[in-house]
Write an enzyme that holds these catalytic residues in place. Structure first.
Site, PDB file in Angstrom:
ATOM      1  N   GLY A  46      83.301  28.361  52.068  1.00 15.31           N
ATOM      2  CA  GLY A  46      82.489  28.376  50.768  1.00 15.31           C
ATOM      3  C   GLY A  46      83.216  29.623  50.119  1.00 15.31           C
ATOM      4  N   GLN A  51      83.027  36.473  43.961  1.00 12.69           N
ATOM      5  CA  GLN A  51      84.350  36.741  44.908  1.00 12.69           C
ATOM      6  C   GLN A  51      85.646  36.716  44.141  1.00 12.69           C
ATOM      7  OE1 GLN A  51      82.761  34.031  48.218  1.00 12.69           O
ATOM      8  NE2 GLN A  51      83.833  35.661  49.319  1.00 12.69           N
ATOM      9  N   CYS A  89      83.684  35.975  56.157  1.00 12.11           N
ATOM     10  CA  CYS A  89      83.730  35.948  54.782  1.00 12.11           C
ATOM     11  C   CYS A  89      85.111  36.169  54.171  1.00 12.11           C
ATOM     12  CB  CYS A  89      82.674  36.954  54.142  1.00 12.11           C
ATOM     13  SG  CYS A  89      82.589  37.077  52.356  1.00 12.11           S
ATOM     14  N   LEU A  90      85.492  35.512  53.217  1.00  7.56           N
ATOM     15  CA  LEU A  90      86.862  35.699  52.685  1.00  7.56           C
ATOM     16  C   LEU A  90      86.854  37.186  51.863  1.00  7.56           C
ATOM     17  CD1 LEU A  90      87.071  32.134  51.001  1.00  7.56           C
ATOM     18  CD2 LEU A  90      88.463  33.023  53.146  1.00  7.56           C
ATOM     19  N   HIS A 131      74.683  31.864  53.022  1.00  5.43           N
ATOM     20  CA  HIS A 131      75.725  32.956  52.541  1.00  5.43           C
ATOM     21  C   HIS A 131      76.257  33.090  51.477  1.00  5.43           C
ATOM     22  CE1 HIS A 131      79.575  35.144  54.187  1.00  5.43           C
ATOM     23  NE2 HIS A 131      79.969  34.910  52.965  1.00  5.43           N
ATOM     24  N   GLU A 132      76.420  32.033  50.814  1.00  2.00           N
ATOM     25  CA  GLU A 132      76.958  31.928  49.217  1.00  2.00           C
ATOM     26  C   GLU A 132      76.005  32.315  48.071  1.00  2.00           C
ATOM     27  OE1 GLU A 132      80.076  31.664  49.136  1.00  2.00           O
ATOM     28  OE2 GLU A 132      80.350  30.993  51.283  1.00  2.00           O
ATOM     29  N   HIS A 135      75.656  35.747  48.196  1.00  2.00           N
ATOM     30  CA  HIS A 135      76.700  36.535  47.216  1.00  2.00           C
ATOM     31  C   HIS A 135      76.179  36.504  45.640  1.00  2.00           C
ATOM     32  CE1 HIS A 135      80.330  37.047  49.432  1.00  2.00           C
ATOM     33  NE2 HIS A 135      80.301  35.981  50.043  1.00  2.00           N
TER      34      HIS A 135
HETATM   35 ZN   LIG Z   1      81.373  35.274  51.576  1.00  2.00          ZN
END
Ligand SMILES: [Zn+2]
Length: 174
Positions: A46, A51, A89-90, A131-132, A135
């Site tokens: 995701g 981000q 997480c990216l 999670h997304e 963000h």
């Molecule tokens: Zn993340």
């Protein structure tokens, strides 16, 4: 389409509350297309707009069918149950931590043209939705981690050790 640079923890964009999307225009479509390409290249589950430095309520998450789903102005309507597992997480590259999440989540969102829809998911999809959407409110999974962050090598070593103790073969990463 183009890939965009993924911002990492420490950048202020990741701790801001994002604004709702009000124009479902070409600019939004370009952002979503770029996010899709960025996510694909990063090989993640995701990606949220902050981000890539855009403080708008847009994210991509792995949907119930395993395909990427586009969520504009998403909100979690309902959750149930609990799951625990390692999460990454990216924007926190190479680090993983143990996080508790609901095992089921139902989300209402708009698509890229503004049409409202609802989607629900279990397991990885529920985890990904939470999670997304976190963000979009300026929260990272690191705030929820129980017991610290680990590198992939540390996790592999710990997993191998626990498997050795149990006398079983090594399990693959999920
Ligand atoms: Zn993340």
């Amino acid at each position: 389409m183009a890939t965009r640079k993924i911002i990492e923890q420490g950048d202020g964009s990741l701790t801001k509350v994002c604004r709702p999307v009000t124009s479902f225009d070409q600019r939004l479509h370009e952002l979503i297309d770029d996010m899709r390409e960025t996510l694909e290249q990063a090989n993640g589950y995701g990606l949220a707009a902050p981000q890539v430095g855009i403080l708008r309520r847009v994210c991509l998450a792995m949907g119930p069918d395993g395909k990427v789903i586009e969520l504009v102005n998403p909100e979690i309507l309902e959750t149930s149950g609990q799951q625990e597992g390692y999460e990454g997480c990216l924007s926190v590259p190479g680090m993983y931590g143990w996080v508790k999440r609901p095992s089921w989540a139902k989300v209402r969102a708009q698509d890229r043209d503004g049409k409202v829809f609802e989607v629900e998911g279990v397991g990885m999809t529920a985890r990904c939705f939470c999670h997304e959407i976190d963000h979009l409110d300026g929260h990272l999974f690191t705030e929820l981690v129980i017991g610290g962050l680990y590198t992939e090598a540390e996790l592999d070593a710990a997993q191998a050790e626990s498997q050795r103790k149990k006398g079983k073969g090594r399990k693959g990463k999920s």
